[in-house]
Design an enzyme around this catalytic site. Structure first.
Site, PDB file in Angstrom:
ATOM      1  N   ARG A  71       0.242   5.817  16.307  1.00 58.12           N
ATOM      2  CA  ARG A  71       0.430   7.161  15.757  1.00 58.12           C
ATOM      3  C   ARG A  71      -0.295   8.197  16.591  1.00 58.12           C
ATOM      4  NH1 ARG A  71      -2.761   6.060   9.968  1.00 58.12           N
ATOM      5  NH2 ARG A  71      -4.625   5.148  10.890  1.00 58.12           N
ATOM      6  N   GLU A 128      -3.532   6.735  18.722  1.00 60.59           N
ATOM      7  CA  GLU A 128      -4.217   5.547  18.189  1.00 60.59           C
ATOM      8  C   GLU A 128      -3.545   4.289  18.738  1.00 60.59           C
ATOM      9  OE1 GLU A 128      -5.246   5.834  13.968  1.00 60.59           O
ATOM     10  OE2 GLU A 128      -4.812   3.702  13.784  1.00 60.59           O
ATOM     11  N   ARG A 167      -9.022  -6.323  13.115  1.00 59.26           N
ATOM     12  CA  ARG A 167      -8.146  -5.644  14.045  1.00 59.26           C
ATOM     13  C   ARG A 167      -8.884  -4.379  14.468  1.00 59.26           C
ATOM     14  NH1 ARG A 167      -4.655  -6.812  17.751  1.00 59.26           N
ATOM     15  NH2 ARG A 167      -2.962  -5.307  17.938  1.00 59.26           N
ATOM     16  N   ASP A 194     -10.180   1.356   0.628  1.00 62.23           N
ATOM     17  CA  ASP A 194     -10.117   2.789   0.899  1.00 62.23           C
ATOM     18  C   ASP A 194     -11.443   3.422   0.482  1.00 62.23           C
ATOM     19  OD1 ASP A 194      -7.627   3.131   2.066  1.00 62.23           O
ATOM     20  OD2 ASP A 194      -6.594   3.080   0.139  1.00 62.23           O
ATOM     21  N   TYR A 250     -10.064  -4.716   2.599  1.00 62.69           N
ATOM     22  CA  TYR A 250      -9.310  -3.553   3.071  1.00 62.69           C
ATOM     23  C   TYR A 250      -9.498  -2.422   2.055  1.00 62.69           C
ATOM     24  CZ  TYR A 250      -5.049  -1.660   5.421  1.00 62.69           C
ATOM     25  OH  TYR A 250      -4.134  -0.925   6.132  1.00 62.69           O
ATOM     26  N   ARG A 300       9.762   5.337  -3.457  1.00 63.64           N
ATOM     27  CA  ARG A 300      10.124   6.258  -4.548  1.00 63.64           C
ATOM     28  C   ARG A 300      11.583   6.643  -4.482  1.00 63.64           C
ATOM     29  NH1 ARG A 300       5.905   9.754  -2.589  1.00 63.64           N
ATOM     30  NH2 ARG A 300       3.975   9.053  -3.585  1.00 63.64           N
ATOM     31  N   ARG A 314       0.834  -1.204   0.000  1.00 69.05           N
ATOM     32  CA  ARG A 314       0.000   0.000   0.000  1.00 69.05           C
ATOM     33  C   ARG A 314       0.876   1.265   0.000  1.00 69.05           C
ATOM     34  NH1 ARG A 314      -5.281   0.213   1.865  1.00 69.05           N
ATOM     35  NH2 ARG A 314      -4.841   1.979   3.225  1.00 69.05           N
TER      36      ARG A 314
HETATM   37  P1  FAD Z   1     -18.406   1.535   7.487  1.00 62.87           P
HETATM   38  O1  FAD Z   1     -17.923   2.933   7.541  1.00 62.87           O
HETATM   39  O2  FAD Z   1     -17.863   0.582   8.483  1.00 62.87           O
HETATM   40  O3  FAD Z   1     -19.998   1.567   7.564  1.00 62.87           O
HETATM   41  C1  FAD Z   1     -20.775   0.442   7.871  1.00 62.87           C
HETATM   42  C2  FAD Z   1     -21.899   0.903   8.776  1.00 62.87           C
HETATM   43  O4  FAD Z   1     -22.793  -0.191   8.988  1.00 62.87           O
HETATM   44  C3  FAD Z   1     -21.421   1.343  10.147  1.00 62.87           C
HETATM   45  O5  FAD Z   1     -21.870   2.642  10.427  1.00 62.87           O
HETATM   46  C4  FAD Z   1     -22.026   0.307  11.091  1.00 62.87           C
HETATM   47  O6  FAD Z   1     -22.372   0.835  12.355  1.00 62.87           O
HETATM   48  C5  FAD Z   1     -23.256  -0.123  10.315  1.00 62.87           C
HETATM   49  N1  FAD Z   1     -23.746  -1.469  10.697  1.00 62.87           N
HETATM   50  C6  FAD Z   1     -23.038  -2.619  10.792  1.00 62.87           C
HETATM   51  N2  FAD Z   1     -23.834  -3.637  11.159  1.00 62.87           N
HETATM   52  C7  FAD Z   1     -25.085  -3.110  11.282  1.00 62.87           C
HETATM   53  C8  FAD Z   1     -26.345  -3.669  11.657  1.00 62.87           C
HETATM   54  N3  FAD Z   1     -26.469  -4.971  11.973  1.00 62.87           N
HETATM   55  N4  FAD Z   1     -27.428  -2.856  11.714  1.00 62.87           N
HETATM   56  C9  FAD Z   1     -27.313  -1.535  11.401  1.00 62.87           C
HETATM   57  N5  FAD Z   1     -26.145  -0.950  11.053  1.00 62.87           N
HETATM   58  C10 FAD Z   1     -25.042  -1.733  10.992  1.00 62.87           C
HETATM   59  N6  FAD Z   1      -9.792   5.300   3.572  1.00 62.87           N
HETATM   60  C11 FAD Z   1      -9.240   6.252   2.779  1.00 62.87           C
HETATM   61  O7  FAD Z   1      -9.550   6.337   1.600  1.00 62.87           O
HETATM   62  N7  FAD Z   1      -8.318   7.142   3.296  1.00 62.87           N
HETATM   63  C12 FAD Z   1      -7.914   7.111   4.594  1.00 62.87           C
HETATM   64  O8  FAD Z   1      -7.083   7.934   5.011  1.00 62.87           O
HETATM   65  C13 FAD Z   1      -8.481   6.107   5.435  1.00 62.87           C
HETATM   66  N8  FAD Z   1      -8.105   6.027   6.735  1.00 62.87           N
HETATM   67  C14 FAD Z   1      -8.647   5.060   7.524  1.00 62.87           C
HETATM   68  C15 FAD Z   1      -8.250   5.008   8.855  1.00 62.87           C
HETATM   69  C16 FAD Z   1      -8.782   4.042   9.703  1.00 62.87           C
HETATM   70  C17 FAD Z   1      -8.336   3.999  11.137  1.00 62.87           C
HETATM   71  C18 FAD Z   1      -9.721   3.102   9.195  1.00 62.87           C
HETATM   72  C19 FAD Z   1     -10.292   2.034  10.087  1.00 62.87           C
HETATM   73  C20 FAD Z   1     -10.135   3.165   7.871  1.00 62.87           C
HETATM   74  C21 FAD Z   1      -9.608   4.137   7.019  1.00 62.87           C
HETATM   75  N9  FAD Z   1     -10.021   4.255   5.693  1.00 62.87           N
HETATM   76  C22 FAD Z   1      -9.444   5.203   4.879  1.00 62.87           C
HETATM   77  C23 FAD Z   1     -11.078   3.375   5.121  1.00 62.87           C
HETATM   78  C24 FAD Z   1     -12.485   3.962   5.245  1.00 62.87           C
HETATM   79  O9  FAD Z   1     -12.801   4.174   6.594  1.00 62.87           O
HETATM   80  C25 FAD Z   1     -13.466   2.959   4.622  1.00 62.87           C
HETATM   81  O10 FAD Z   1     -13.133   2.696   3.286  1.00 62.87           O
HETATM   82  C26 FAD Z   1     -14.936   3.414   4.663  1.00 62.87           C
HETATM   83  O11 FAD Z   1     -15.283   4.067   5.850  1.00 62.87           O
HETATM   84  C27 FAD Z   1     -15.810   2.177   4.507  1.00 62.87           C
HETATM   85  O12 FAD Z   1     -17.159   2.533   4.403  1.00 62.87           O
HETATM   86  P2  FAD Z   1     -18.268   1.397   4.565  1.00 62.87           P
HETATM   87  O13 FAD Z   1     -19.580   2.070   4.338  1.00 62.87           O
HETATM   88  O14 FAD Z   1     -17.914   0.234   3.728  1.00 62.87           O
HETATM   89  O15 FAD Z   1     -18.117   0.876   6.067  1.00 62.87           O
HETATM   90  N1  UDP Z   2       3.358   0.651   7.830  1.00 64.14           N
HETATM   91  C1  UDP Z   2       4.560   0.565   8.463  1.00 64.14           C
HETATM   92  N2  UDP Z   2       5.104   1.672   9.031  1.00 64.14           N
HETATM   93  C2  UDP Z   2       4.487   2.871   8.975  1.00 64.14           C
HETATM   94  C3  UDP Z   2       3.262   2.973   8.314  1.00 64.14           C
HETATM   95  C4  UDP Z   2       2.704   1.846   7.743  1.00 64.14           C
HETATM   96  O1  UDP Z   2       5.134  -0.515   8.541  1.00 64.14           O
HETATM   97  O2  UDP Z   2       5.034   3.850   9.530  1.00 64.14           O
HETATM   98  C5  UDP Z   2       2.763  -0.582   7.254  1.00 64.14           C
HETATM   99  C6  UDP Z   2       1.761  -1.237   8.218  1.00 64.14           C
HETATM  100  O3  UDP Z   2       1.874  -2.638   8.067  1.00 64.14           O
HETATM  101  C7  UDP Z   2       0.435  -0.774   7.685  1.00 64.14           C
HETATM  102  C8  UDP Z   2       0.712  -0.756   6.191  1.00 64.14           C
HETATM  103  O4  UDP Z   2       2.063  -0.288   6.073  1.00 64.14           O
HETATM  104  O5  UDP Z   2      -0.610  -1.643   8.025  1.00 64.14           O
HETATM  105  C9  UDP Z   2      -0.193   0.125   5.377  1.00 64.14           C
HETATM  106  O6  UDP Z   2      -0.115   1.450   5.891  1.00 64.14           O
HETATM  107  P1  UDP Z   2      -1.289   2.475   5.658  1.00 64.14           P
HETATM  108  O7  UDP Z   2      -0.838   3.796   6.149  1.00 64.14           O
HETATM  109  O8  UDP Z   2      -1.748   2.349   4.265  1.00 64.14           O
HETATM  110  O9  UDP Z   2      -2.403   1.896   6.633  1.00 64.14           O
HETATM  111  P2  UDP Z   2      -3.885   2.431   6.970  1.00 64.14           P
HETATM  112  O10 UDP Z   2      -3.793   2.941   8.367  1.00 64.14           O
HETATM  113  O11 UDP Z   2      -4.248   3.472   5.945  1.00 64.14           O
HETATM  114  O12 UDP Z   2      -4.724   1.226   6.857  1.00 64.14           O
END
Ligand code: FAD
Ligand code: UDP
Length: 367
Positions: free
Chosen positions: A280, A300, A249, A350, A348, A176, A172
């Site tokens: 982080r 976090e 996780r 985005d 996984y 570069r 991911r």
């Molecule tokens: P969710 O946002 O999980 O929505 C699913 C919803 O369904 C939830 O609100 C849940 O409560 C609801 N639900 C589940 N079961 C039920 C039920 N039985 N009844 C009613 N409701 C229910 N993506 C990026 O592009 N850039 C980023 O920088 C980025 N950072 C991230 C950082 C973290 C820490 C995490 C965890 C993810 C990150 N993502 C990022 C990914 C991004 O969060 C997801 O791609 C996106 O939120 C997924 O949307 P979703 O609708 O599939 O799921």
């Molecule tokens: N990672 C790492 N060191 C860092 C940042 C990321 O080893 O400082 C690894 C880690 O395994 C992570 C993966 O790269 O799960 C992908 O990172 P990314 O930032 O894309 O994770 P996100 O939090 O967006 O899921």
């Protein structure tokens, strides 16, 4: 309850994009959401005039111009380029892995020197088809960067040794041989002015939704009012964990408001050693620079996930992928239900990929 064309389970990004498309094509929808707010994991709150990313830092980035144009209909995106820093025991490195990182690590100045250093370090570990994250990481950047910037962070983040994690996770991150600290390669990147919740509210304009409502607690009744169900919750929960639980996780965010204007000078700093318990620190105001007199930070902490906890990251290792395949076969046999999003597809994903997939499914289903 009135009959609807679509019952949508989950008001996250997937459910909200689908609902918007359905309503725009004259279909009726009801969204049920078990949390007390819409937006799922992209939800942003306001503290001291700062948009706080409640479920972890979210930067919108994509290579898909259609998705970018779609999102820009619901918000103005500010120019933001994520430049994450790594703090390894007090040493600061630029991420993703680029000439600035190589210079700080080895004192090398040219791309050739950096390549030679990496070649030298991966020589004894080289494999044509890396089988796990450790092999993949060493293949890409050598042993020093693996030891200082990857191993500790990854093992904290995933709670498993790098040797048992899938190789794709580390791919991911770009590698570069230029002095470019942009965390992503995508041509479009930004933070929505007004926060992500604002986008979700716009997407849901005119859509009926019920908060604090768990679909699975009253499945029969909800199914009886809908022509079709769009399910974005965990796929294994839908099938009552018939084959066992898929693993996720989790994370725990400890958020604090501080009486200073600038705590760490960057939106995201990763702590890549094994000992620091968090992965982080996020300083939310740096996503949308403003003049607030205070700042809000979130530490976090990765956490073990157990049934009932909020699932954050699907663990896409061999065991879970094999299990998911069994659930996916059951899902395909459900004639009236479509499974989507991070949890429905155990992927996984985005944000941009979630939007893309919701748009593609909407096109197929909404004829
Ligand atoms: P969710 O946002 O999980 O929505 C699913 C919803 O369904 C939830 O609100 C849940 O409560 C609801 N639900 C589940 N079961 C039920 C039920 N039985 N009844 C009613 N409701 C229910 N993506 C990026 O592009 N850039 C980023 O920088 C980025 N950072 C991230 C950082 C973290 C820490 C995490 C965890 C993810 C990150 N993502 C990022 C990914 C991004 O969060 C997801 O791609 C996106 O939120 C997924 O949307 P979703 O609708 O599939 O799921
Ligand atoms: N990672 C790492 N060191 C860092 C940042 C990321 O080893 O400082 C690894 C880690 O395994 C992570 C993966 O790269 O799960 C992908 O990172 P990314 O930032 O894309 O994770 P996100 O939090 O967006 O899921």
């Amino acid at each position: 309850m009135k009959k609807v064309d679509f019952l949508i389970v989950g008001a996250g990004l997937f459910g909200s994009v689908f609902a918007h498309e359905a309503i725009s094509r004259g279909k009726s929808c009801l969204i049920v959401e078990k949390r007390n707010h819409v937006g799922g994991n992209v939800y942003t709150d306001q503290i001291e005039g700062i948009h706080v990313h409640t479920y972890g830092p979210h930067i919108f980035h994509t290579s898909n111009s259609r998705v970018w144009e779609f999102m820009n209909r619901f918000a103005t995106f500010s120019r933001f380029t994520l430049n994450t820093l790594a703090n390894y025991k007090g040493e600061i490195y630029n991420l993703p892995f680029n000439m600035n990182t190589f210079n700080r690590m080895w004192g090398v100045i040219t791309p050739d020197e950096a390549l030679r250093k990496i070649e030298e370090q991966r020589e004894s570990h080289k494999t044509d088809t890396p089988k796990n994250l450790e092999e993949q990481a060493i293949n890409l950047v050598g042993t020093d960067i693996y030891e200082k910037l990857i191993k500790g962070y990854t093992e904290k983040q995933w709670g498993r040794p790098c040797k048992v994690l899938p190789a794709f996770i580390i791919k991911r991150l770009p590698v570069r041989f230029t002095y470019d600290n942009n965390y992503f390669n995508d041509p479009y990147q930004g933070i929505p002015v007004g926060g992500y919740t604002h986008i979700i509210k716009k997407l849901l304009s005119g859509v009926q939704f019920m908060l604090n409502t768990d679909y699975l607690m009253d499945k029969e009744r909800f199914d009886s009012i809908a022509e079709k169900v769009i399910y974005t919750g965990p796929i294994d929960a839908y099938f009552e964990y018939r084959f066992g639980e898929l693993e996720y996780r989790s994370i725990r965010l400890e958020t604090q408001t501080l009486n200073c204007t600038n705590y760490q000078g960057n939106a995201v700093i990763n702590y890549t050693d094994r000992e620091t318990p968090y992965t982080r620190i996020i300083e939310h105001k740096h996503f949308e620079p403003g003049t607030q007199s205070k700042t809000v930070i979130s530490r976090e902490y990765p956490a073990e996930w157990k049934k009932g906890d909020e699932p954050f990251y699907p663990v896409n290792d061999e065991r879970n992928q094999a299990l998911y395949k069994k659930y996916a076969a059951l899902a395909r046999a459900e004639t009236n239900v479509i499974f989507g999003g991070r949890l429905g597809e155990f992927k996984y994903y985005d944000m941009d990929k979630v939007v893309e997939s919701a748009l593609v499914i909407a096109e197929k289903v909404l004829v």
